[in-house]
Design an enzyme around this catalytic site. Structure first.
Site, mmCIF file in Angstrom:
data_model
loop_
_atom_site.group_PDB
_atom_site.id
_atom_site.type_symbol
_atom_site.label_atom_id
_atom_site.label_comp_id
_atom_site.label_asym_id
_atom_site.label_seq_id
_atom_site.Cartn_x
_atom_site.Cartn_y
_atom_site.Cartn_z
ATOM 1 N N GLU A 194 -17.160 -5.459 12.003
ATOM 2 C CA GLU A 194 -16.052 -6.353 11.647
ATOM 3 C C GLU A 194 -16.035 -7.582 12.562
ATOM 4 O OE1 GLU A 194 -12.457 -4.693 10.148
ATOM 5 O OE2 GLU A 194 -11.338 -5.576 11.806
ATOM 6 N N GLY A 238 -0.612 -6.336 4.947
ATOM 7 C CA GLY A 238 -0.373 -7.157 6.140
ATOM 8 C C GLY A 238 0.907 -6.681 6.806
ATOM 9 N N ASP A 239 1.041 -7.027 8.085
ATOM 10 C CA ASP A 239 2.267 -6.642 8.807
ATOM 11 C C ASP A 239 3.413 -7.546 8.388
ATOM 12 O OD1 ASP A 239 1.275 -4.484 10.253
ATOM 13 O OD2 ASP A 239 0.389 -5.808 11.756
ATOM 14 N N ALA A 267 0.439 -3.038 -0.672
ATOM 15 C CA ALA A 267 -0.962 -3.350 -0.985
ATOM 16 C C ALA A 267 -1.330 -2.956 -2.417
ATOM 17 C CB ALA A 267 -1.866 -2.646 0.021
HETATM 18 P P1 FAD Z 1 0.506 -0.542 2.380
HETATM 19 O O1 FAD Z 1 -0.540 0.337 1.845
HETATM 20 O O2 FAD Z 1 1.271 -1.386 1.435
HETATM 21 O O3 FAD Z 1 1.499 0.369 3.227
HETATM 22 C C1 FAD Z 1 2.481 -0.207 4.092
HETATM 23 C C2 FAD Z 1 3.605 0.793 4.325
HETATM 24 O O4 FAD Z 1 4.369 0.948 3.128
HETATM 25 C C3 FAD Z 1 3.124 2.208 4.679
HETATM 26 O O5 FAD Z 1 4.049 2.760 5.574
HETATM 27 C C4 FAD Z 1 3.137 2.939 3.338
HETATM 28 O O6 FAD Z 1 3.295 4.341 3.504
HETATM 29 C C5 FAD Z 1 4.334 2.290 2.661
HETATM 30 N N1 FAD Z 1 4.221 2.201 1.210
HETATM 31 C C6 FAD Z 1 3.124 1.907 0.475
HETATM 32 N N2 FAD Z 1 3.424 1.865 -0.839
HETATM 33 C C7 FAD Z 1 4.757 2.125 -0.942
HETATM 34 C C8 FAD Z 1 5.681 2.197 -2.040
HETATM 35 N N3 FAD Z 1 5.273 2.031 -3.294
HETATM 36 N N4 FAD Z 1 6.983 2.486 -1.763
HETATM 37 C C9 FAD Z 1 7.433 2.667 -0.490
HETATM 38 N N5 FAD Z 1 6.582 2.609 0.583
HETATM 39 C C10 FAD Z 1 5.276 2.332 0.358
HETATM 40 N N6 FAD Z 1 -3.843 -6.810 8.912
HETATM 41 C C11 FAD Z 1 -4.046 -8.149 8.759
HETATM 42 O O7 FAD Z 1 -3.112 -8.944 8.881
HETATM 43 N N7 FAD Z 1 -5.293 -8.650 8.460
HETATM 44 C C12 FAD Z 1 -6.371 -7.847 8.300
HETATM 45 O O8 FAD Z 1 -7.473 -8.327 8.033
HETATM 46 C C13 FAD Z 1 -6.191 -6.428 8.452
HETATM 47 N N8 FAD Z 1 -7.224 -5.562 8.282
HETATM 48 C C14 FAD Z 1 -7.002 -4.204 8.373
HETATM 49 C C15 FAD Z 1 -8.078 -3.316 8.141
HETATM 50 C C16 FAD Z 1 -7.899 -1.945 8.247
HETATM 51 C C17 FAD Z 1 -9.043 -1.016 7.976
HETATM 52 C C18 FAD Z 1 -6.625 -1.432 8.600
HETATM 53 C C19 FAD Z 1 -6.423 0.058 8.746
HETATM 54 C C20 FAD Z 1 -5.554 -2.290 8.809
HETATM 55 C C21 FAD Z 1 -5.726 -3.687 8.694
HETATM 56 N N9 FAD Z 1 -4.666 -4.577 8.880
HETATM 57 C C22 FAD Z 1 -4.880 -5.942 8.755
HETATM 58 C C23 FAD Z 1 -3.332 -4.093 9.260
HETATM 59 C C24 FAD Z 1 -2.436 -3.839 8.016
HETATM 60 O O9 FAD Z 1 -2.190 -5.054 7.342
HETATM 61 C C25 FAD Z 1 -1.124 -3.218 8.495
HETATM 62 O O10 FAD Z 1 -1.355 -1.925 8.988
HETATM 63 C C26 FAD Z 1 0.039 -3.238 7.520
HETATM 64 O O11 FAD Z 1 1.233 -2.898 8.234
HETATM 65 C C27 FAD Z 1 -0.089 -2.264 6.349
HETATM 66 O O12 FAD Z 1 -1.011 -2.688 5.438
HETATM 67 P P2 FAD Z 1 -1.478 -1.724 4.224
HETATM 68 O O13 FAD Z 1 -2.379 -2.508 3.379
HETATM 69 O O14 FAD Z 1 -1.958 -0.428 4.735
HETATM 70 O O15 FAD Z 1 -0.043 -1.545 3.498
#
Ligand code: FAD
Length: 292
Positions: free
Chosen positions: A17, A107-108, A122
């Site tokens: 990465e 994203g956060d 996501a």
């Molecule tokens: P989601 O899958 O949407 O989940 C977020 C939260 O919401 C979780 O607690 C989940 O349980 C909950 N949730 C999901 N769906 C629902 C629903 N339908 N109803 C209620 N709750 C729900 N961040 C960046 O800014 N840039 C990057 O390039 C980046 N790369 C990453 C790569 C990897 C491999 C990882 C593990 C993380 C990365 N992150 C990055 C961090 C990531 O954006 C954060 O961890 C963020 O807080 C969650 O993203 P997610 O896509 O997992 O979210």
């Protein structure tokens, strides 16, 4: 090439990465690091995406540089701070550069909690990407549970939603104790999540990283790992060597236990990526069967 086809070959793969520059001034430095890492011929290289969307131009730029170096790129894309126009714009750019792989992320949430409220999770982005072209889509997963999740079981239910929305593989958050991944794999398979899981490994090469890691993700740090930090943390060269050895040890154990996809959070450090690749030179690329 699509990452799902690379993973389907059934051999251990190593990927790296990089993160894009925050400003144009640093573009050449990141490009140079990406080029050096690409020389290691990884299975693919991912490029992260700035949470606020500010570095998005550079994500596509660095990903297309990686493609030019002959390595499959994986462009990250986050949605919670974005608009539909922005997301569609990035997808259009990716297509124009022939980039076929996207890691779809929420994203956060920004500290002030302000978001455009277009995307919430996501899974919404995954659905949109699926409808927007022939992309291979990855997503994030959390063996120790996402920090905002009430519990791991609920988090896995939402992971299932992401897979059902159309993701082809998932990459894990970093972890330092392989047994956490093994029990997670068992539990997600039980839930019917069968897509390939790529293990995300962070080589910790300086003690300062530890604070960031625990603040960011609450990752469990085993005592064997903490002994290394306690003993070598004030000696940069020793810490780097021990951190690379710890990551290598984790990877060998993962491959020995049938986890083929290994992704290194290489943080734009070609020397660290190179050492890990060297440590695995005879292990990668073979097909392994289980001997009784
Ligand atoms: P989601 O899958 O949407 O989940 C977020 C939260 O919401 C979780 O607690 C989940 O349980 C909950 N949730 C999901 N769906 C629902 C629903 N339908 N109803 C209620 N709750 C729900 N961040 C960046 O800014 N840039 C990057 O390039 C980046 N790369 C990453 C790569 C990897 C491999 C990882 C593990 C993380 C990365 N992150 C990055 C961090 C990531 O954006 C954060 O961890 C963020 O807080 C969650 O993203 P997610 O896509 O997992 O979210």
């Amino acid at each position: 090439m699509k990452i799902r086809d690379i993973l389907a070959q059934g051999k251990p793969t190593l990927s790296f990465e990089v993160f894009p520059p925050k400003t144009e001034d640093n573009y050449n430095t990141v490009e140079k690091a990406a080029k050096e890492i690409a020389k290691l011929k990884p299975a693919f290289m991912s490029v992260t995406y700035g949470a606020g969307g500010g570095t998005s131009d550079y994500t596509v730029g660095i990903a297309s540089d990686i493609k030019e170096y002959g390595v499959t790129p994986l462009a990250h894309l986050t949605c919670v701070s974005s608009t539909r126009e922005k997301v569609q714009g990035v997808l259009k750019e990716l297509k124009a550069h022939g980039i076929e792989n996207v890691l779809a992320l929420r994203g956060d949430i920004p500290e002030n909690g302000q978001t455009p409220k277009v995307y919430h999770y996501a899974s919404e982005l995954i659905r949109e990407i699926k409808q927007s072209g022939d992309f291979c889509i990855g997503a994030a997963c959390y063996p120790e549970g996402h920090v905002e999740s009430a519990n791991k079981s609920v988090d896995m239910d939402y992971l299932k939603q992401k897979v059902e929305a159309g993701c082809d593989f998932v990459t894990t958050q970093m972890f330092f104790d392989n047994s956490i991944l093994y029990s997670y794999l068992y539990r997600i398979r039980e839930k019917g999540i069968t897509v390939p899981v790529i293990a995300g490994i962070m080589p910790v090469t300086n003690a300062k990283q530890i604070k960031r890691i625990t603040q960011m993700s609450g990752t469990y740090l085993p005592s064997r790992f903490m002994s290394i930090v306690d003993r070598f943390g004030d000696h940069p060269a020793a810490m780097k060597q021990a951190g690379i050895a710890y990551a290598t040890d984790q990877i060998i154990d993962l491959i020995a236990n049938g986890v083929n996809g290994i992704h290194i959070y290489s943080m734009n450090k070609p020397d660290v990526a190179g050492k890990i690749k060297e440590n695995l030179s005879e292990i990668l690329g073979n097909e392994y069967t289980c001997t009784p």
